[in-house]
Design a protein around this motif. Structure first.
Motif, short mmCIF file in Angstrom:
data_model
loop_
_atom_site.label_atom_id
_atom_site.label_comp_id
_atom_site.label_asym_id
_atom_site.label_seq_id
_atom_site.Cartn_x
_atom_site.Cartn_y
_atom_site.Cartn_z
N HIS A 189 0.84 -1.21 0.00
CA HIS A 189 0.00 0.00 0.00
C HIS A 189 0.88 1.26 0.00
O HIS A 189 0.69 2.19 0.78
N THR A 214 -2.98 7.75 -5.37
CA THR A 214 -3.23 7.89 -3.93
C THR A 214 -3.21 9.37 -3.52
O THR A 214 -3.78 9.75 -2.51
N ASN A 242 -7.62 7.83 -4.95
CA ASN A 242 -8.02 6.60 -4.26
C ASN A 242 -6.86 6.20 -3.35
O ASN A 242 -5.86 5.65 -3.80
N ASN A 243 -7.00 6.49 -2.06
CA ASN A 243 -5.91 6.12 -1.14
C ASN A 243 -6.33 5.02 -0.17
O ASN A 243 -5.73 4.83 0.88
N LYS A 244 -7.37 4.30 -0.58
CA LYS A 244 -7.83 3.20 0.28
C LYS A 244 -7.16 1.90 -0.12
O LYS A 244 -6.77 1.72 -1.26
N LYS A 245 -7.11 0.97 0.84
CA LYS A 245 -6.61 -0.37 0.54
C LYS A 245 -7.81 -1.16 0.02
O LYS A 245 -8.59 -1.72 0.78
N THR A 246 -7.99 -1.15 -1.28
CA THR A 246 -9.21 -1.74 -1.83
C THR A 246 -8.98 -2.22 -3.26
O THR A 246 -8.06 -1.78 -3.93
N GLY A 251 -11.54 6.01 -6.74
CA GLY A 251 -11.87 6.64 -5.47
C GLY A 251 -13.00 7.64 -5.66
O GLY A 251 -13.48 7.82 -6.78
N GLU A 252 -13.40 8.27 -4.56
CA GLU A 252 -14.56 9.16 -4.66
C GLU A 252 -14.28 10.46 -5.41
O GLU A 252 -15.11 10.97 -6.13
#
Ligand code: SAH
Length: 450
Positions: A189, A214, A242-246, A251-252
């Motif tokens: 990540h 990210t 998008n900085n999520k672990k997904t 991202g939003e």
């Protein structure tokens, strides 16, 4: 007991819903990648679960006459296409069979299914692509995920994409090095650039590039200048955060870095404004044929008041608007509804009301207000319709339902609910929107039994 590594000679009976061959070893079901019906194959087991196994082909002993050499050199590594080893006409036959099977197996129904409407040229048809970006000991990798993994198969082109997206891969490979953009590492990540999304209009020479990162890359100004000078048809450049672990790609937040917020494309004579998050059918050429089929069914059944549920950027609503008095278009994504409003103004369409809402809740509201549809058009995502929505529709006793679906399994499941609720499947028209893959789109006409 069948074990991983075992080899067998098997005859392929038919294909499953993902176009894998089905063979049986003493009753034990094995799915064989890249097999075709009736083939006699030597296979090797690569996965052995309790209920079923998976196998790869070791040798083709007797081949199906429609088997051919795939055009793409990374076809067998990349998970994007599934039927490039079959002639195109045979792909269409397979898709019809998959639709029939789904109706029979899941829906317990045997409706009239027409031959699949195919493409003249089943390559280079996609208007949108999302390339994952990564790195290994050999350097930067841009490409596609290997089947059922998150390992990137690097590629410099994709035969089902518009040629411009190949050029974007090439340019971004250069730009990543030149401006030292740190690429994302999924396991740790860490890093910045995760995906590159390209939307390319077919009617206009316009392109949108969206860099999924990210954070905004440090040298975004240089990156922008380089992309703008490389691509005279670049109309819109975004960074999506998008900085999520997904596993979810986008991202939003979309940040417009340069140019216009939208690109435009055309289906038939209608113009559509498209923003990063809006759903727009990926195969522009076939979409016209798909929507013409919706219009054909609508003309057959008639109807003044139409509900278009899951309306996206309002494409179907605008397409059918000349043939009815009023369309209520219901869509849950805000950007899509905004795009729809902009496009309808440009197209001079005044009899469609675009409503930002959950389809299931909104139909209840409309009906309470006394607005009752003559015909309902449904075009849900792959997971199909919520059961409650179908039950509400059945309760309204609406006469006709035109159901557009990109997933035969959920279509068949929903068709069973409709059939149990007093509706008959009149006709199913499959359309090939996703050549070389097992996916198939369908337009189905349901009518309430008298
Ligand atoms: N009819 C359009 C879009 C179809 S895709 C076209 O042909 O282009 C399905 C759409 O359903 C997407 O735009 C998605 O945002 C929307 N959607 C998903 N769940 C929804 C819900 N509960 N209510 C309304 N719209 C929904």
């Amino acid at each position: 007991m069948v074990k991983v590594g075992d080899e067998f000679i098997v005859r392929i009976e038919t294909l499953n819903h993902q176009a894998q061959g089905i063979a049986r070893i003493d009753g034990y079901v094995v799915f064989v990648d890249y097999a075709l019906p009736d083939e006699l194959l030597k296979i090797r087991i690569i996965e052995a679960k309790k209920e079923y196994g998976r196998a790869e082909i070791v040798e083709i002993v007797e081949k199906n006459p429609h088997r051919k050499k795939p055009e793409c050199p990374v076809y067998y590594e990349c998970g994007g296409c599934h039927l490039m080893h079959a002639s195109y006409n045979y792909q269409l036959e397979i898709k019809k069979m998959l639709v029939e099977d789904a109706f029979k197996r899941i829906g317990k129904l045997s409706p009239k299914i027409n031959p699949v409407i195919g493409m003249e040229n089943p390559f280079r048809y996609r208007n949108k692509v999302q390339f994952p970006v990564g790195k290994d000991k050999n350097g930067i990798k841009i490409g596609f995920y290997k089947k059922m993994t998150h390992e990137i198969v690097p590629t410099s082109f994709c035969l089902i994409q518009h040629e411009d997206s190949d050029k974007v891969i090439e340019a971004m490979a250069r730009i990543i090095k030149k401006y030292e953009i740190e690429v994302y590492n999924e396991n740790l990540h860490t890093g910045v650039l995760r995906h590159i999304m390209v939307r390319r209009s077919f009617a206009f020479d316009e392109m949108m590039i969206l860099l999924v990162c990210t954070k905004v890359p440090d040298r975004i100004e240089d990156i922008k200048n380089e992309l703008v000078s490389t691509f005279p048809n670049l109309k819109s450049l975004y960074v999506n955060i998008n900085n999520k672990k997904t596993n979810v790609i986008l991202g939003e937040k979309d940040i417009l870095i340069w140019g216009s917020p939208n690109i435009k494309d055309k289906i038939g004579n209608l113009l559509f404004e498209i923003s990063p998050k809006s759903f727009f059918q990926v195969n522009t050429i076939q979409t016209e044929k798909l929507y013409n089929q919706v219009v054909k069914f609508l003309k057959e059944v008639g109807g003044k008041i139409i509900f278009d549920l899951y309306s996206g950027i309002g494409t179907i609503s605008m397409f059918v608007s000349p043939f009815c008095e009023k369309v209520y278009a219901i869509e849950i994504v805000k950007e899509a509804v905004e795009d729809a409003k902009k496009s309808s103004l440009k197209n001079g369409i005044t009899n469609v009301e675009f409503i930002l809402a959950d389809a299931e809740k909104e139909i209840q509201k409309l009906i309470k207000k006394g607005i009752v549809p003559d015909t309902v058009i449904l075009d849900p995502p792959r997971k199909g319709c919520e059961k409650e929505l179908l039950e509400s529709l059945i309760a309204t006793k609406v006469k006709n339902i035109i159901y557009v679906s990109c997933n035969p399994s959920t279509l068949a499941r929903d068709a069973k609910i409709m059939a149990d609720g007093g509706y008959e499947v009149i006709e199913v028209q499959p359309v090939d929107m996703f050549s070389q893959t097992y996916h198939v789109e369908n337009v189905t006409l349901f009518r309430k039994r008298e």
